[in-house]
Write a protein that holds these residues in place. Structure first.
Motif, PDB file in Angstrom:
ATOM      1  N   GLU A 202       0.837  -1.197   0.000  1.00 60.07           N
ATOM      2  CA  GLU A 202       0.000   0.000   0.000  1.00 60.07           C
ATOM      3  C   GLU A 202       0.871   1.246   0.000  1.00 60.07           C
ATOM      4  O   GLU A 202       1.779   1.382   0.827  1.00 60.07           O
ATOM      5  CB  GLU A 202      -0.914   0.005   1.222  1.00 60.07           C
ATOM      6  CG  GLU A 202      -1.895   1.166   1.232  1.00 60.07           C
ATOM      7  CD  GLU A 202      -2.806   1.113   2.442  1.00 60.07           C
ATOM      8  OE1 GLU A 202      -3.627   2.025   2.606  1.00 60.07           O
ATOM      9  OE2 GLU A 202      -2.675   0.147   3.221  1.00 60.07           O
ATOM     10  N   THR A 205      -0.503   7.828   1.241  1.00 58.22           N
ATOM     11  CA  THR A 205      -1.515   8.716   0.703  1.00 58.22           C
ATOM     12  C   THR A 205      -1.266  10.136   1.179  1.00 58.22           C
ATOM     13  O   THR A 205      -0.836  10.343   2.330  1.00 58.22           O
ATOM     14  CB  THR A 205      -2.919   8.262   1.138  1.00 58.22           C
ATOM     15  OG1 THR A 205      -3.876   9.241   0.709  1.00 58.22           O
ATOM     16  CG2 THR A 205      -3.007   8.113   2.645  1.00 58.22           C
ATOM     17  N   TYR A 207      -3.593  12.216   1.737  1.00 63.74           N
ATOM     18  CA  TYR A 207      -4.762  12.618   2.527  1.00 63.74           C
ATOM     19  C   TYR A 207      -4.557  12.131   3.962  1.00 63.74           C
ATOM     20  O   TYR A 207      -5.030  11.054   4.354  1.00 63.74           O
ATOM     21  CB  TYR A 207      -6.038  12.043   1.920  1.00 63.74           C
ATOM     22  CG  TYR A 207      -6.234  12.415   0.471  1.00 63.74           C
ATOM     23  CD1 TYR A 207      -6.845  13.616   0.119  1.00 63.74           C
ATOM     24  CD2 TYR A 207      -5.800  11.586  -0.553  1.00 63.74           C
ATOM     25  CE1 TYR A 207      -7.021  13.985  -1.202  1.00 63.74           C
ATOM     26  CE2 TYR A 207      -5.966  11.933  -1.883  1.00 63.74           C
ATOM     27  CZ  TYR A 207      -6.578  13.130  -2.195  1.00 63.74           C
ATOM     28  OH  TYR A 207      -6.739  13.486  -3.517  1.00 63.74           O
ATOM     29  N   GLN A 281     -10.434  13.505   0.180  1.00 63.08           N
ATOM     30  CA  GLN A 281     -10.822  12.187  -0.305  1.00 63.08           C
ATOM     31  C   GLN A 281     -11.912  11.653   0.617  1.00 63.08           C
ATOM     32  O   GLN A 281     -11.719  11.564   1.836  1.00 63.08           O
ATOM     33  CB  GLN A 281      -9.646  11.218  -0.340  1.00 63.08           C
ATOM     34  CG  GLN A 281      -9.993   9.880  -0.975  1.00 63.08           C
ATOM     35  CD  GLN A 281      -8.791   8.957  -1.048  1.00 63.08           C
ATOM     36  OE1 GLN A 281      -8.168   8.673  -0.022  1.00 63.08           O
ATOM     37  NE2 GLN A 281      -8.465   8.495  -2.242  1.00 63.08           N
ATOM     38  N   GLY A 317      -7.342  10.875  -7.153  1.00 65.44           N
ATOM     39  CA  GLY A 317      -6.847  10.479  -5.844  1.00 65.44           C
ATOM     40  C   GLY A 317      -5.386  10.114  -5.842  1.00 65.44           C
ATOM     41  O   GLY A 317      -4.819   9.821  -4.783  1.00 65.44           O
ATOM     42  N   LEU A 318      -4.735  10.117  -7.010  1.00 66.49           N
ATOM     43  CA  LEU A 318      -3.314   9.782  -7.118  1.00 66.49           C
ATOM     44  C   LEU A 318      -2.435  11.003  -7.272  1.00 66.49           C
ATOM     45  O   LEU A 318      -1.232  10.875  -7.482  1.00 66.49           O
ATOM     46  CB  LEU A 318      -3.086   8.847  -8.315  1.00 66.49           C
ATOM     47  CG  LEU A 318      -3.805   7.499  -8.232  1.00 66.49           C
ATOM     48  CD1 LEU A 318      -3.577   6.710  -9.513  1.00 66.49           C
ATOM     49  CD2 LEU A 318      -3.329   6.701  -7.029  1.00 66.49           C
TER      50      LEU A 318
END
Length: 360
Positions: A202, A205, A207, A281, A317-318
Motif C-alpha cells: 500500500e 496517501t 490525505y 478524499q 486520488g493519485l
C-alpha cells in the motif's frame, strides 16, 4: 599689310607652343593608363601573397570534434495490439480440449502449431479472461500474460487439484506485424502457466488530515456526493463558476453516507478567505434501491468563494501534494484564484477534464 604678313611668318614666341607639338594636357591619359595597369598587377599579386601569409600565420582557434551521439536501440511504436488475439487463442485452447470441436477447429486455423490439451472427466470451465501484461520481446514478438478465472478447478474435487486456485495466469507467445491493410498474427508455441503478478504494498496517501465532522467542508462534500450519485437534486449549485460536470448514466442510489473524510491540507473545514483551496478524499457507502451497498471513494478539490466551498475538480486520488497527477487523472477546472495552489489545480485539470468530459 606686308608688315603684318612678315610678322605672322616669324617663329613662335616664348609663350606660344611650336606648331605640330602636342599640348601638355595630352600626357594625362597616358599617365592614368599606366597607373591603372600598375593597380591591376598589384591586385593580381595580392591574392597569392595573402594566401601565403594566411598559411604562415599560426591558427589560434581551438577546433573540437563533436562526440558521436550514442542512441539506445529503441523499438518503433507498434501499430498492432496482440493482447486481444492472445485472449482469443487461449480461450479456444481451453475450450477445445473437451468436446467443443468448433473451438478446436478455430484454434487449428488460428494457431496450427499449438497442440490441443486433453481434459479428463472434469474439464476446466472458463468464466473470464483478461490480459494483464503485454511485454514486447522484439520487433514483432510479444509475450502476453493472461489471467483466467475458472468457475471450478480442473480435475476431480476429491483429488489434489481441488485446492487449485480459481484464478490462474498463462503467458502466450505471439508474433504480430502489419500485413497490408490488416495485421497478421501467429502463435508459435503452446501457453505456459506462470506465477501470479506481485501485489504492491500500500502506497502512502497525501490525505493524512481528518476533516472535522459537521464542518462546512464535510457538509458540502456529503451534499455534493448525494446530488452527484442521484440521491438528491443536481450538482450545479455546488460547482464553481464555469465548471461543468456531466451527470452519471444511471442514478440508482437511494442514499449516500460519508464514512471517512480526509484532506491534504490542514483545515478546520471553514471556507476562510476567497481563493483558499483544499483537496479531500471521501470514503462513502452508496445504497441502491434494492438495498445493495457500494463502497466508493471520491477525490475532490474545493475552492472558497463568498463564504462557501465550491467544487473545482473531480480527481483520481493519485495526485501528489502539488496537485499534479502521478497518473492520468480526472479533473475539472473553473474558478480563477490568486493562490498558487489553485493555479496548480487548474494546470493539473487541463488533461484530465478531457478524460471525464468535464468542461468549462
Amino acid at each position: 599689310m606686308s608688315a603684318s604678313l612678315r610678322r605672322d611668318r616669324r617663329g613662335p614666341t616664348k609663350d606660344q607652343p611650336c606648331a605640330g607639338s602636342p599640348p601638355r594636357a595630352r600626357s594625362l591619359p597616358v599617365r592614368r593608363a599606366a597607373v591603372m595597369r600598375t593597380a591591376v598587377w598589384l591586385a593580381v599579386a595580392a591574392g597569392p601573397l595573402a594566401l601565403v601569409a594566411s598559411c604562415a600565420r599560426p591558427d589560434t582557434t581551438v577546433r573540437t570534434t563533436p562526440a558521436p551521439v550514442t542512441r539506445s536501440a529503441e523499438l518503433p511504436a507498434p501499430s498492432v495490439t496482440p493482447a486481444g488475439y492472445a485472449e482469443l487463442v487461449l480461450g479456444l485452447w481451453l475450450r477445445g480440449g473437451g468436446q467443443d470441436t468448433t473451438a478446436a477447429d478455430e484454434l487449428h486455423t488460428m494457431a496450427p502449431l499449438v497442440p490441443m490439451p486433453v481434459w479428463g472427466a472434469k474439464r476446466p470451465v472458463v468464466e473470464r479472461l483478461a490480459a494483464v501484461r503485454t511485454a514486447r520481446q522484439a520487433k514483432n514478438a510479444w509475450s502476453i500474460t493472461i489471467a483466467v478465472t475458472f468457475k471450478e478447478p480442473a480435475g476431480d474435487r476429491t483429488d489434489a487439484t481441488a485446492a487449485a486456485p480459481s484464478v490462474r495466469y498463462f503467458a502466450l507467445p505471439v508474433l504480430a506485424k502489419d500485413a497490408g491493410s490488416m495485421p497478421a498474427f501467429a502463435v508459435p508455441a503452446a501457453p505456459m502457466e506462470v506465477a501470479a503478478p506481485r501485489v504492491l504494498e500500500e502506497t502512502a496517501t497525501p490525505y493524512e488530515r481528518q476533516v472535522p465532522d459537521g464542518s462546512a467542508l464535510a457538509s458540502t462534500v456529503a451534499e455534493f456526493l448525494s446530488a452527484y450519485l442521484g440521491a438528491e437534486g443536481g450538482v450545479e449549485r455546488y460547482l464553481a463558476p464555469g465548471v461543468r460536470l456531466p451527470a452519471l448514466a444511471a442514478s440508482s442510489f437511494a442514499a449516500v453516507q460519508v464514512d471517512e473524510l480526509r484532506a491534504v491540507q490542514a483545515t478546520g473545514g471553514r471556507p476562510g478567505q476567497d481563493g483558499t483551496t483544499v483537496r479531500v478524499q471521501a470514503m462513502v457507502t452508496a445504497t441502491d434501491a434494492a438495498g445493495g451497498q457500494w463502497p466508493l471513494s471520491y477525490a475532490l478539490a474545493f475552492t472558497a468563494r463568498a463564504g462557501r466551498w465550491e467544487v473545482t475538480a473531480l480527481q483520481s486520488g493519485l495526485e501528489d501534494t502539488t496537485g499534479k497527477a502521478k497518473t492520468a487523472s480526472s479533473t475539472a477546472h473553473g474558478a480563477p484564484s490568486s493562490s498558487a495552489a489553485t493555479a496548480q489545480s487548474v494546470v493539473a485539470g487541463e488533461a484530465a477534464a478531457r478524460t471525464w468530459g468535464i468542461t468549462r
